[in-house]
Design a protein around this motif. Structure first.
Motif, mmCIF file in Angstrom:
data_model
loop_
_atom_site.group_PDB
_atom_site.id
_atom_site.type_symbol
_atom_site.label_atom_id
_atom_site.label_comp_id
_atom_site.label_asym_id
_atom_site.label_seq_id
_atom_site.Cartn_x
_atom_site.Cartn_y
_atom_site.Cartn_z
ATOM 1 N N ALA A 424 -22.927 29.645 -22.924
ATOM 2 C CA ALA A 424 -23.718 30.273 -21.863
ATOM 3 C C ALA A 424 -24.260 31.627 -22.313
ATOM 4 C CB ALA A 424 -22.871 30.432 -20.607
ATOM 5 N N HIS A 425 -23.471 32.340 -23.101
ATOM 6 C CA HIS A 425 -23.910 33.656 -23.593
ATOM 7 C C HIS A 425 -25.186 33.523 -24.418
ATOM 8 C CE1 HIS A 425 -23.413 37.730 -25.311
ATOM 9 N NE2 HIS A 425 -23.796 37.182 -26.451
ATOM 10 N N TYR A 426 -25.215 32.549 -25.337
ATOM 11 C CA TYR A 426 -26.385 32.413 -26.208
ATOM 12 C C TYR A 426 -27.548 31.727 -25.509
ATOM 13 C CZ TYR A 426 -23.390 34.143 -29.870
ATOM 14 O OH TYR A 426 -22.557 34.949 -30.612
ATOM 15 N N ASN A 427 -27.256 30.863 -24.557
ATOM 16 C CA ASN A 427 -28.350 30.290 -23.759
ATOM 17 C C ASN A 427 -29.082 31.394 -22.994
ATOM 18 O OD1 ASN A 427 -27.885 27.684 -24.574
ATOM 19 N ND2 ASN A 427 -26.663 27.125 -22.769
ATOM 20 N N LYS A 428 -28.314 32.370 -22.517
ATOM 21 C CA LYS A 428 -28.914 33.469 -21.764
ATOM 22 C C LYS A 428 -29.765 34.361 -22.664
ATOM 23 C CE LYS A 428 -27.676 37.288 -18.655
ATOM 24 N NZ LYS A 428 -26.538 37.996 -17.993
ATOM 25 N N ILE A 429 -29.311 34.567 -23.899
ATOM 26 C CA ILE A 429 -30.027 35.464 -24.817
ATOM 27 C C ILE A 429 -31.248 34.777 -25.439
ATOM 28 C CG2 ILE A 429 -29.857 36.732 -26.994
ATOM 29 C CD1 ILE A 429 -26.944 37.301 -26.345
ATOM 30 N N LYS A 432 -31.863 27.982 -23.706
ATOM 31 C CA LYS A 432 -31.196 26.728 -24.008
ATOM 32 C C LYS A 432 -31.985 25.936 -25.041
ATOM 33 C CE LYS A 432 -28.967 22.848 -21.629
ATOM 34 N NZ LYS A 432 -28.728 22.211 -20.311
#
Length: 645
Positions: A424-429, A432
């Motif tokens: 979720a952290h990298y999807n937000k940055i 997806k």
């Protein structure tokens, strides 16, 4: 005429009856309903004296007293009894002005009423106490009352033991009347965590005095007295001599040492540096000294072992190795042809070694801390199902299982959880589907967003030493009068992933090679097999709004001996460079002291060199010099003000 006289007699009788009725009702009101005059009468005849309990004594693992009690005196006042007072003389003895005197009296009356004895001046210095005692007869309404205060005979362990301080109004309200103004309460450390155990119960004794204000004895034979009840004692897993050694090694440095018994989870030593003598916050000068500690840019009040978070750097590689072995994405024989840089993701990731064969298998890759090897291994883990989001989620599950990214539940307040980034952290940055294993490859070498506390790092060593489990880290082993305490607090946590003993043996063999022939040979101790891992974490600060790169943090994590481990340890020295430079030898000396109870003669020069080194960055030292200069000016002005009085 007779009837007239009879009527007048009746009227007179009624008047007398009415007068007596009024008098009777007034007496009833004064004696039964109204309490003001009763309080005044009692205040004249009965003295209510508080008896403060001694707090529980704290012992280390060998039964040595590490926190004790000594006696100072509070100057108490009962405002309703203060009459014909030479205020100026009392203020002179106390070193205050008359405005301060009036302010204190007003606060006491508002908080505790005029009839209750309250603290006017706490923890008097010996010289002030002596002057007050000689002249106390001149100050009606004032009394000196003994108060037990904390004493630390080893002058160490400040962040573990914590300190006590006067309760505030919010605490008094929350306590439903248990605490009163002037009471002390644990503010930090064990003093706070175990306040209910250590505090004891305040007592009260009532004394009778005559018309000349002389004490005649106890009131009603002591029927209404309440004895003070001492607090219960604590028995710790801490080794105070090991703690002292750790504080010596980290003096003039910023960093942490955490040593744990992997067989119990008991904390053997927990050093936060810079530190302070815990006696500084126990005596009459504690408020002034607290202010100095609070404004010190070295942050001596900050409990780094459980509150500072760092990228673990290469100390994280054994965890990645266990995950990769368990998932079957590598074997111990897997090698990577590293020439000093990793180019698998299109951008160079430097490796500290470049000689041929330094990453020819897992043992060498850990021994020589090859970044290229573990960058590739991390990509294997994340990409094994060709869906990075699922691969990272599985990696996150493993890492969390090792106690990272969450609080471990140590019995000290203020523990931080660190951080482990998830899908979720990298999807937000990045969005997806817009990132892959190369985007986050730095996680494989303990960099990027991942952070750990020194406590978590030491606990990971416990898990590897125990082949898959750990006990909740704790400082207190037992409490006086509580036979079930140890059983209820010795909580075992088993890693849910069923990593085999074979995989643990592979990794511990590689970690032993780190000390025997790899990056941490400086940590070797003849006759003791140490399994360790060096780490170097990137470091920067913000000065005047700009990012300034600083010298890397030096990290080392280890356990020993390899067979039947007795100590797991993590050392972080900020701004100190490679893990082998400072953290590894510090850990080695701590291990030797704990396992052999002394340091070998030929290693004493190493102990001296480390103890005398000053590694605090210049920008912090400059801040400290400026603050010290301001404090000196303030002290001179205060001294002049006192003399002027």
């Amino acid at each position: 005429m007779a009837e007239f006289h009879q009527s007048r007699k009746n009227i007179i009788r009624l008047i007398f009856i009415g007068v007596f009725a009024v008098i009777a009702m007034r007496l009833f009101y004064l004696q039964v309903i109204e309490t003001k005059y009763r309080q005044l009468a009692n205040a004249q005849a009965i003295v209510r004296k508080l008896i403060y309990p001694t707090r529980g004594i704290i012992y280390d693992r060998h039964g040595r007293v590490v926190v004790n009690n000594t006696a100072l005196y509070d100057l108490m006042v009962t405002p309703s009894e203060v009459k014909h007072l030479d205020t100026a003389f009392l203020c002179e003895l106390l070193g205050i002005d008359t405005a301060t005197f009036r302010e204190r009296m007003e606060k006491i009356i508002i908080r505790n009423s005029r009839y209750r004895q309250s603290v006017f001046a706490e923890l008097l210095p010996p010289d002030v106490y002596g002057r007050i005692e000689e002249n106390l007869y001149q100050f009606p309404g004032f009394e000196l009352v003994e108060r037990p205060v904390r004493n630390y005979p080893y002058h160490a362990g400040a962040h573990i033991f914590g300190y006590i301080g006067e309760v505030d109004s919010a605490t008094i309200r929350r306590s439903d009347g248990f605490y009163q103004a002037g009471d002390f309460i644990g503010k930090t450390g064990l003093e706070r965590s175990y306040e209910d155990v250590l505090r004891g119960q305040r007592g009260v004794t009532y004394l009778v005095r005559d018309s000349r204000n002389r004490i005649q004895g106890s009131y009603a034979g002591g029927m209404y007295d309440t004895p003070a009840v001492a607090g219960k004692n604590l028995y710790l897993s801490l080794d105070i001599e090991l703690q002292q050694l750790g504080e010596q090694l980290l003096q003039n440095k910023i960093g942490s040492i955490v040593a744990i018994d992997p067989n119990t989870g008991g904390i053997l030593a927990m050093v936060s540096s810079p530190t302070y003598d815990p006696n500084e916050l126990s005596g009459s000068e504690r408020n002034k000294k607290f202010s100095r500690l609070f404004t010190n840019p070295e942050l001596p009040l900050f409990n780094r072992p459980i509150q500072a978070t760092y990228p673990p750097g290469s100390t994280f590689k054994p965890v990645d190795a266990l995950i990769a072995l368990h998932e079957g994405v590598i074997t111990p024989q897997y090698g990577y042809d590293c020439r000093g840089v990793y180019l698998g993701c299109g951008r160079p990731i430097k490796c500290t070694e470049s000689f041929p064969g330094h990453a020819s298998n897992l043992y060498n890759a850990i021994a020589y801390s090859c970044n290229s090897y573990f960058s590739q291994v991390f990509r294997f883990i994340v990409d094994r199902e060709r869906r990075p989001a699922l691969g990272l989620a599985e990696w996150y599950r493993y890492v969390s299982d090792f106690g990272l990214g969450k609080k471990l539940g140590i019995d000290l307040p203020g523990e931080y959880s660190g951080y482990i980034p998830d899908t979720a952290h990298y999807n937000k940055i990045f969005g997806k589907g817009h990132w892959n294993s190369c985007t986050i490859v730095s996680l494989g070498i303990g960099q990027g967003e991942i952070t750990e506390t020194p406590l978590q790092l030491a606990n990971v060593m416990c898990i590897i030493a125990n082949h898959g489990y750990y006990y909740t880290p704790h400082v207190v082993d037992s409490v006086e009068g509580d036979p079930d305490f140890y059983r209820t607090h010795l909580v075992l946590h088993r890693i849910t992933a069923n990593v085999s003993d074979t995989d643990y043996d592979i990794v511990t063999r590689a970690m032993a090679a780190v000390v025997e022939r790899g990056t941490a040979t400086i940590a070797a101790i003849p006759g003791i097999t140490i399994c360790g891992k060096t780490g170097t974490a990137q470091n920067f600060t913000i000065i005047n709004g700009k990012r300034v790169e600083l010298k890397d943090h030096s990290l080392f994590a280890a356990f020993a001996p390899r067979e039947h481990p007795k100590i797991a340890i993590a050392v972080v020295v900020e701004n100190a460079g490679f893990g082998a430079s400072w953290a590894a030898p510090i850990a080695s000396l701590m291990i030797e002291k704990y396992l052999r109870d002394s340091i070998a003669t030929d290693r004493l020069p190493l102990l001296k060199r480390i103890s005398e080194a000053n590694l605090i960055p210049e920008y912090i030292l400059e801040k400290k010099r400026r603050i010290d200069s301001l404090n000196q000016v303030r002290d001179k002005l205060e001294a002049r003000r006192i003399v002027a009085r």
